[in-house]
Each structure stands twice: as C-alpha cells, then as structure tokens.
Write an enzyme that holds these catalytic residues in place. Structure first.
Site, PDB file in Angstrom:
ATOM      1  N   LYS A 196       0.831  -1.117   0.084  1.00 38.33           N
ATOM      2  CA  LYS A 196      -0.031  -0.003   0.178  1.00 38.33           C
ATOM      3  C   LYS A 196       0.743   1.179   0.131  1.00 38.33           C
ATOM      4  O   LYS A 196       1.821   1.232   0.820  1.00 38.33           O
ATOM      5  CB  LYS A 196      -0.867  -0.004   1.160  1.00 38.33           C
ATOM      6  CG  LYS A 196      -1.928   1.116   1.351  1.00 38.33           C
ATOM      7  CD  LYS A 196      -2.868   1.031   2.565  1.00 38.33           C
ATOM      8  CE  LYS A 196      -3.607   2.089   2.608  1.00 38.33           C
ATOM      9  NZ  LYS A 196      -4.856   1.872   3.713  1.00 38.33           N
TER      10      LYS A 196
ATOM     11  N   SER B 298      -9.819   2.039   3.150  1.00 36.77           N
ATOM     12  CA  SER B 298      -8.750   3.007   2.084  1.00 36.77           C
ATOM     13  C   SER B 298      -7.959   2.006   1.388  1.00 36.77           C
ATOM     14  O   SER B 298      -7.229   2.643   0.424  1.00 36.77           O
ATOM     15  CB  SER B 298      -7.909   3.988   2.961  1.00 36.77           C
ATOM     16  OG  SER B 298      -6.902   3.404   3.980  1.00 36.77           O
TER      17      SER B 298
ATOM     18  N   SER C 118      -9.898  -0.379   7.037  1.00 35.20           N
ATOM     19  CA  SER C 118      -9.325  -0.189   5.717  1.00 35.20           C
ATOM     20  C   SER C 118      -8.717  -1.249   5.133  1.00 35.20           C
ATOM     21  O   SER C 118      -8.359  -1.182   4.102  1.00 35.20           O
ATOM     22  CB  SER C 118      -8.289   1.152   5.768  1.00 35.20           C
ATOM     23  OG  SER C 118      -8.913   2.246   6.064  1.00 35.20           O
TER      24      SER C 118
END
Length: 480
Positions: A70, A145, A169
């Site tokens: 990420k 997210s 997330s």
C-alpha cells in the site's frame, strides 16, 4: 502471470522445481499488472526495475514471490505518495520495517497500490491518482482505504499485498472484493515507516485470496522493532499452525448490534449462514451486546481527525513533496497545503483542529477518549466468556462509484462495524462468506478475538474458507 489460482505454496513449488524462474515471474507479473490495471487502476507505481533477491533460499516461503505494498508504507527508492498531491513525487531514502522484513525473507516488492488519500476514506475515491475499480463489477468501488491492495489481490495481479487499517481499511475492502484481510493486534506489527493517519489506531496488515497466504506473510512482518515503541515484544507464533482445525467447542459471540435492521438483507443472510455453519460444527453460539456501538462513529472521527491534524502538520511544502509557487514563506505554507491536500483530508484536519482547540477539547476530544475506554471494556467483558466475536464487516456490499463520495455521513457510517476493533486494539479479519443474493457482490464475515489472539481469528477464517471454497469463484468484472 495471473495469480487467481495461485498461492504462496504453489509459487514456492514452481520456483523450487524450476517450472518458472524468479526473474521470469517478475516479468510476467509486471506484464499482467499492466494489462489488468487498464481496467481497475489498482497500482500507483509499478517497479519495472524490480528484481528478485540473489541466492534465493526456497525454504523461505516468500522467496521470489512478488508482493504489493500500500502506498502509505515507505519503500526505499520507490515512490511513496499516500495517494496525495502533496507527496506526488516523494521518493524515500529509508525502508519501513515491514518492507525490510519482507526483503529479508527474499520477497520481491513489485509496486505500490492505490488508496484513499492519507488512508482517509472508504472507497479509494479520494486518491489523487484516480479511482480504483472493483474487479467484481467495474462500476462499483473496491472499498477503502486499502482498495488498491484489495483489487490487486482479487484480480490476480499479486498473491498478497500489505494494507493498513485505521477504522476498517483492510477489512472493508477485503469484504467488498471477496478476499481475506487481517488487521492484527495494535502493536503486533511495527508501524515504523507507515505514513501516519491516526497513530493510536493505525495498524499494518495483510490481504490475500487465501487465508494461509496471509498467515505466511504475517509470520514474516510481525514482531518486535526497536524503532517503534508501541510494538509488543511478545513471541510471534507460527500462524499457519492454527489452520486446518475444527471449531468444536469454540465459544462464538454474536453482538445483537451487528445484526440490526441497518444490515442489508443479502449481507445478513450470508453472515447468518456462516454462523449456522459454525453452530452445526460444534461451536457454541452466544448472543451478546456491545452497548456502546452506537457511539463508535462520532468517537472515532473525533479521535482519528484530532490525531490526523497533528500528524499532517509536517507537510509544509518545504522539506519534501509538493511546493506551490508563492511570493513569500507564509504563502508557501498556505498554498502548498491548500493545493496539496484533497477535500476529505482538509475536512478531517479542520475537524481535528477544532476538537483539539482550547474551547472544544474537554467537550469533544476528552469525552471521546472516555467513550473509547468504555468500548474497550465492552470487548474485555465479552472475551471473558467467548473466544471470538463474529458478524458482518459492513452493512452493505460494494456501492456504485460516485454514489456516496459527496455524502460524508453515509460514507463515515460505512465503518460502523469495523471501527471498534481499532478502538480496542484487537485483531480482526474479513473472510468471504458468499455473494449477496440481492446485489451479486461479495459479502465479508468479520472475526475478532482478544489482543494477540490472531490464532483464533485464523482458525475460524480458515474453517470457513475450507467450507465454502469461495476462492474458486472468479470476479465477473475481469471477464472480457
């Protein structure tokens, strides 16, 4: 190389036997990402110069295996943006602990995945680099997210990816994309090199199609780190040792607040089916109450936004990142931040700054901290008599792109069933339950356990995976 039908074990076997070389695996992975990402936009940066480690030791399960990261996790020499304009060209000169551990295990870092800006969002629509699409339906969001990591795994671009989870997330996008995702206990995995959103809530975790793959990756990244004072020195067990077990006698709590009328019927049916599966196989099902659930959303957004407003003070357009053209220093600060941050990030900075102001601190931030303590106590009480807590991950399946981005209240309420695990610092995961009969989209089944008891989370998730074999299904959005 498409990973829809691959696992870390299968890749390890192929590399060990010479059926594929590590160099070729990297080349094939990059080629597949380029092709697939034309549809889903899961990656911000693909490292086209990526090379496998030298002298690979295939006793390391991750040796030669491409892993995605990420884009709020620092990678030395590889652009790290947090999906923000203000960091659009930031190339770090140091390595996060989790990436260093992956490299020590000889994994190949293949690229950085898309996300909501600074991890603030539930749809990956606040990214400066564009929306990510859900591989099951390209008109739907992948969640957030960590939507890029989830979509990359679900589409077969990689076999596993790292994400971060501040209020859901990892789990919500895992649910929306029909994959497994685990947020470990706060302090189980080092946050050194994680771009901070809310430091008392943030936790790095793993996303993969198969439960065992996440266990293999967590085995590598978990454990003590001198550079992160919040990391526990507790011994890290072999998480794969909790797999392959039954659930007979396991005490399973189902909070009534998690099965309310707010949960879509299609979601409820799939979750109830998994609860009945556990019951039929000898688990003891107990209905319980988490009475402070109704307060978790406002409590979370006060605490998280307050911490974010402090953490994001460092982005000033001077030392790194985007710098606006300006006539003087004051204007540099003002314009760089106003142009560099997106609307959602600015909204949370303002909320946090207000909550921390002299006139509001006692009424908002201090009260939120007190409610957080009550939320933690709710969980502690339940775990006195139960091994795990289960329920839905989200009240709904993946929603349409652009359908909720302008409705902050609705978007914030997407986290209502996941926030509490971050508040309490407990491990929590999403494992696929099935497809909603009303929307045809994946439904996630949430499993939570007491602090540092990831073992029970893996045990239940693996049992469900072996029972429903959801991993055999292919996302419809990938079909030509």
């Amino acid at each position: 190389m498409n990973y829809l039908n691959e696992t870390i074990d299968s890749l390890n076997d192929k590399l060990k036997s010479g059926a594929v070389s590590a160099d070729q695996l990297v080349k094939d992975t990059i080629a597949n990402i380029k092709k697939t990402d034309e549809k889903i936009n899961a990656f911000i940066t693909v490292d086209e110069d990526a090379k496998p480690a030298e002298d690979l030791d295939f006793n390391n399960k991750l040796a030669g295996v491409p892993i995605a990261i990420k884009d709020n996790i620092i990678t030395n020499g590889l652009k790290t943006t947090a999906a923000s304009h203000i960091l659009y060209n930031f190339e770090p000169v140091y390595e996060s602990t989790v990436v260093a551990k992956l490299k020590a295990a000889q994994a190949t870092i293949i690229g950085k995945t898309n996300m909501d800006e600074f991890a603030m969002g539930s749809s990956t629509e606040t990214s400066y680099f564009g929306d990510t699409k859900n591989p099951w339906n390209l008109n739907k969001v992948p969640g957030g997210s960590s939507g890029g990591s989830a979509a990359a795994v679900a589409s077969g671009e990689v076999v596993a990816a790292l994400g971060s989870d501040t209020g859901g997330s990892i789990r919500q996008p895992a649910s929306f994309n029909g994959i497994f995702g685990i947020k470990p206990t706060y302090g189980r995995v080092s946050r050194w090199g994680l771009i901070a959103f809310a430091s008392s809530l943030d936790q790095i975790g793993v996303m993969s199609k198969r439960v065992k793959d996440s266990a293999e990756v967590l085995n590598v990244i978990a454990g003590a780190d001198d550079r992160d004072a919040t990391v526990s020195e507790k011994e890290v067990p072999d998480y794969t040792s909790f797999l392959g077990k039954d659930v007979k006698g396991l005490r399973v709590a189902v909070p009534k607040e998690y099965m309310s009328d707010a949960v879509e019927e299609g979601v409820r049916k799939e979750v109830e089916a998994q609860i009945e599966l556990l019951r039929a196989n000898g688990a003891i099902i107990n209905e319980v109450s988490l009475p402070h659930t109704k307060y978790v959303v406002p409590t979370y957004y006060i605490i998280a936004s307050s911490e974010a407003s402090a953490n994001l003070e460092r982005y000033d357009g001077i030392r790194y990142g985007y710098r606006a053209e300006a006539k003087n220093l004051d204007e540099v600060f003002l314009k760089s931040r106003s142009e560099g941050f997106g609307d959602e990030v600015k909204r949370r900075i303002m909320l946090g700054s207000f909550a921390l102001s002299a006139g509001a601190y006692d009424k908002f931030f201090l009260q939120a901290a007190k409610v957080r303590t009550l939320i933690c106590q709710d969980f502690d009480k339940i775990f006195e008599d139960n091994d795990v807590i289960v329920g839905p991950v989200s009240t709904e399946t993946a929603f349409d792109l652009n359908s909720e981005i302008s409705d902050q209240i609705k978007m914030y309420n997407n986290d209502i069933l996941t926030i509490s695990a971050n508040m309490a610092g407990i491990p929590a995961a999403s494992v696929p339950a099935g497809l909603s009969e009303t929307t045809g989209m994946p439904v996630g089944f949430q499993i939570m356990a007491k602090r540092f008891d990831e073992g029970h989370v893996f045990q239940v998730a693996d049992f469900i995976e072996r029972s429903n074999k959801f991993y055999e299904q292919t996302p419809a959005g990938l079909e030509d």
